[in-house]
Design an enzyme around this catalytic site. Structure first.
Site, PDB file in Angstrom:
ATOM      1  N   THR A 160     -27.346 -19.952 -22.461  1.00 21.18           N
ATOM      2  CA  THR A 160     -26.354 -19.292 -21.611  1.00 21.18           C
ATOM      3  C   THR A 160     -26.240 -17.822 -21.963  1.00 21.18           C
ATOM      4  O   THR A 160     -26.029 -16.967 -21.104  1.00 21.18           O
ATOM      5  CB  THR A 160     -24.989 -19.984 -21.769  1.00 21.18           C
ATOM      6  OG1 THR A 160     -25.086 -21.328 -21.298  1.00 21.18           O
ATOM      7  CG2 THR A 160     -23.893 -19.248 -21.002  1.00 21.18           C
ATOM      8  N   ASN A 161     -26.428 -17.529 -23.258  1.00 21.18           N
ATOM      9  CA  ASN A 161     -26.173 -16.176 -23.745  1.00 21.18           C
ATOM     10  C   ASN A 161     -27.161 -15.145 -23.214  1.00 21.18           C
ATOM     11  O   ASN A 161     -26.849 -13.955 -23.197  1.00 21.18           O
ATOM     12  CB  ASN A 161     -26.182 -16.156 -25.278  1.00 21.18           C
ATOM     13  CG  ASN A 161     -25.124 -17.062 -25.859  1.00 21.18           C
ATOM     14  OD1 ASN A 161     -24.329 -17.639 -25.129  1.00 21.18           O
ATOM     15  ND2 ASN A 161     -25.118 -17.200 -27.173  1.00 21.18           N
ATOM     16  N   THR A 186      -2.969  23.624   0.964  1.00 19.61           N
ATOM     17  CA  THR A 186      -3.057  23.384  -0.481  1.00 19.61           C
ATOM     18  C   THR A 186      -1.644  23.193  -0.990  1.00 19.61           C
ATOM     19  O   THR A 186      -0.732  23.936  -0.612  1.00 19.61           O
ATOM     20  CB  THR A 186      -3.730  24.562  -1.211  1.00 19.61           C
ATOM     21  OG1 THR A 186      -2.987  25.759  -0.965  1.00 19.61           O
ATOM     22  CG2 THR A 186      -5.169  24.751  -0.720  1.00 19.61           C
ATOM     23  N   SER A 189       4.787  -1.480  15.253  1.00 19.96           N
ATOM     24  CA  SER A 189       6.162  -1.820  14.908  1.00 19.96           C
ATOM     25  C   SER A 189       6.613  -3.023  15.717  1.00 19.96           C
ATOM     26  O   SER A 189       6.223  -3.187  16.873  1.00 19.96           O
ATOM     27  CB  SER A 189       7.085  -0.636  15.184  1.00 19.96           C
ATOM     28  OG  SER A 189       8.442  -1.004  15.008  1.00 19.96           O
ATOM     29  N   SER A 190       7.473  -3.824  15.101  1.00 22.43           N
ATOM     30  CA  SER A 190       8.046  -4.970  15.813  1.00 22.43           C
ATOM     31  C   SER A 190       9.303  -4.574  16.572  1.00 22.43           C
ATOM     32  O   SER A 190       9.841  -5.377  17.327  1.00 22.43           O
ATOM     33  CB  SER A 190       8.386  -6.082  14.814  1.00 22.43           C
ATOM     34  OG  SER A 190       9.333  -5.594  13.856  1.00 22.43           O
ATOM     35  N   LYS A 219       4.814   2.695  18.912  1.00 22.20           N
ATOM     36  CA  LYS A 219       4.428   3.185  17.585  1.00 22.20           C
ATOM     37  C   LYS A 219       3.081   2.567  17.192  1.00 22.20           C
ATOM     38  O   LYS A 219       2.873   1.362  17.327  1.00 22.20           O
ATOM     39  CB  LYS A 219       5.471   2.816  16.540  1.00 22.20           C
ATOM     40  CG  LYS A 219       5.190   3.396  15.159  1.00 22.20           C
ATOM     41  CD  LYS A 219       6.350   3.099  14.200  1.00 22.20           C
ATOM     42  CE  LYS A 219       6.129   3.791  12.869  1.00 22.20           C
ATOM     43  NZ  LYS A 219       5.043   3.179  12.093  1.00 22.20           N
TER      44      LYS A 219
END
Length: 482
Positions: free
Chosen positions: A141-142, A187, A318-319, A324
């Site tokens: 495995t190693n 900036t 948006s709900s 939006k």
């Protein structure tokens, strides 16, 4: 009566359902794991790399005279059958596993072993092909897991690079489309000198080219693996000639040269290549998030924000507020950066948590890195397809802001010196007028000169504005002399 077979390991024996290709060791680990609720094969790259490793090892062992050629051929055929994903259900182990992913290696050994045994005998079992004795011959495995992790990164790097190239091309195309759209620079969130939207987008394209080069730079490290080192790097249990043959066969299978690491003990002790690759993936995610945040700001509005660009409207935002629209794709890109940064931290901790002659934290490396690969690769596609390619410029808004910027007084400082530039800036600010009007009202320029010099689009071209300023100073110097 249940259709089962009996398998044995060092802890005893167990009945295994005969419709399963995995065996006793995989079954044992299934009973004591499941923390993630997600199988390792969710990111199947390591299993494909492991199959190729098992193929190359079988061929190398046969060439070295250590493995019956008939068994080796069956292992090769069995490994090939797993490469298309049709046996992925036989790799059910959960992501989080201790033991340096020994269970993963054995899961692959058992599946390929049972498939190979079935090819030779018509039934599953260990009577002709044993998962440890034959499929795992010359390996541990190693060395298989770290090696497979390295090899698994190759197709992910290539896929991510391809997507980044497409995104770079999309930004480059926008840079060309927007090359004459002048806008105010910003900036520290304050008005700065003008530039074009195209120049901004060219910066994004350039950054992507640099990131692509960084991916290309780390890729060769992934082609260096530790196969042949077995448990600690000494190579114990490998047959003479095995290692040379293995690298020849694995290179042939991948179509490019794969080499052992210069020092196998180093390879077993240290997993820094994973950290290096993770760092580049994190850098990509963070850079994309910066782009996304810029686009989110520039598109803010549609009536009370920056309003410089418009992003494609993908869904109501948006709900409660009709009309939006949210910048959903850029926000997704930012969220993915949050996750990738966390993954990179975990990978970094797993590197220094390695101890002595082996780093056993393969689960952390693999789960976190390949989650990052998957997220970033997919986000690049979505970001390009559903956002960047459909961006449009609000040309009139950009020009309006650029023309109103007090930072245009910089050209006055260039022509008359900084104190005069400050005087003009303060005059424009106090009276709420444009710099172009201020220089005329202060008698510093004629209207024609102001139209020429205090011109946002001219200021985006260093050569043209320098020449124009030099000509202005030359003429006014001649006037003074006269």
């Amino acid at each position: 009566m249940a259709d089962t077979r009996v398998e044995r390991d060092c802890l005893g024996e167990m009945e295994i359902p005969n419709d399963r290709y995995y065996g006793i060791q995989t079954t044992r680990m299934l009973g004591v794991s499941g923390a993630a609720g997600l199988p390792i094969v969710f990111y199947p790259d390591i299993f494909r790399a492991m199959a190729r490793i098992k193929k190359a090892a079988a061929r190398a062992n046969a060439e070295a005279g250590a493995l019956d050629p008939e068994i080796a051929d069956a292992i090769v055929k069995a490994a090939d059958r797993t490469l298309d994903g049709s046996f992925d259900k036989e790799f059910p182990l959960d992501f989080w596993q201790g033991g340096g992913y020994t269970c993963l290696n054995m899961n692959v050994n058992e599946v390929i072993g049972n498939l190979a045994n079935e090819i030779l005998t018509g039934h599953k079992g260990q009577d002709r092909v044993h998962p440890n004795t034959h499929v795992n011959m010359g390996q541990s495995t190693n060395d298989t897991i770290p090696s497979a992790t390295h090899l698994a990164m190759i197709p992910r790097i290539d896929a991510l690079r391809s997507e980044l190239c497409d995104l770079e091309a999309a930004f480059e195309k926008k840079a060309e489309q927007f090359k004459e759209v002048v806008k105010v620079g910003r900036t520290c969130w304050q008005d700065a000198l003008p530039l074009t939207l195209g120049q901004e987008f060219s910066g994004y394209a350039s950054a992507l080219r640099r990131l692509i080069r960084k991916l290309e730079h780390v890729r060769p490290e992934c082609l260096q693996i530790v196969m042949g080192g077995t448990a600690v790097g000494t190579g114990l249990s490998t047959a003479p000639g095995y290692q040379e043959a293995f690298y020849r066969f694995i290179s042939e299978d991948y179509g490019e040269e794969i080499q052992p690491m210069e020092n196998l003990f180093d390879g077993f002790q240290n997993s820094d290549t994973v950290v290096t690759v993770s760092g580049v993936v994190k850098e990509i995610a963070c850079t994309l998030a910066k782009f996304a945040k810029d686009l989110r700001i520039m598109s803010s509005g549609p009536r009370a924000g920056f309003m410089e660009i418009e992003l494609p409207a993908l869904s109501p935002g948006s709900s409660i507020m009709p009309g939006k629209i949210n910048p959903t794709v850029p926000e997704m890109v930012v969220q993915i950066a949050h996750q990738v940064i966390g993954n990179d931290v975990a990978i970094s901790v797993a590197l220094y948590d390695g101890e002595l002659d082996l780093n056993v934290w393969d689960a952390t490396f693999y789960k976190c890195l390949f989650e990052s690969f998957s997220l970033v690769e997919r986000e690049v596609t979505i970001f390009r397809r559903d956002c960047v390619e459909s961006i449009t410029a609000n040309r009139s808004r950009c020009m309006e802001e650029a023309a109103a910027s007090i930072a245009l007084s910089t050209i006055v400082a260039t022509c008359y010196g900084y104190p005069t530039g400050v005087k003009v800036a303060q005059y424009a600010a106090d009276r709420g007028c444009k710099v172009q009007d201020a220089v005329v009202e202060l008698g510093l320029m004629t209207k024609e000169e102001a139209d020429t010099l205090v011109n946002p689009i001219l200021m985006t071209d260093p050569e043209r504005i320098d020449a124009a300023a030099a000509e202005f100073k030359r003429r006014h110097a001649n006037v003074k002399k006269a």
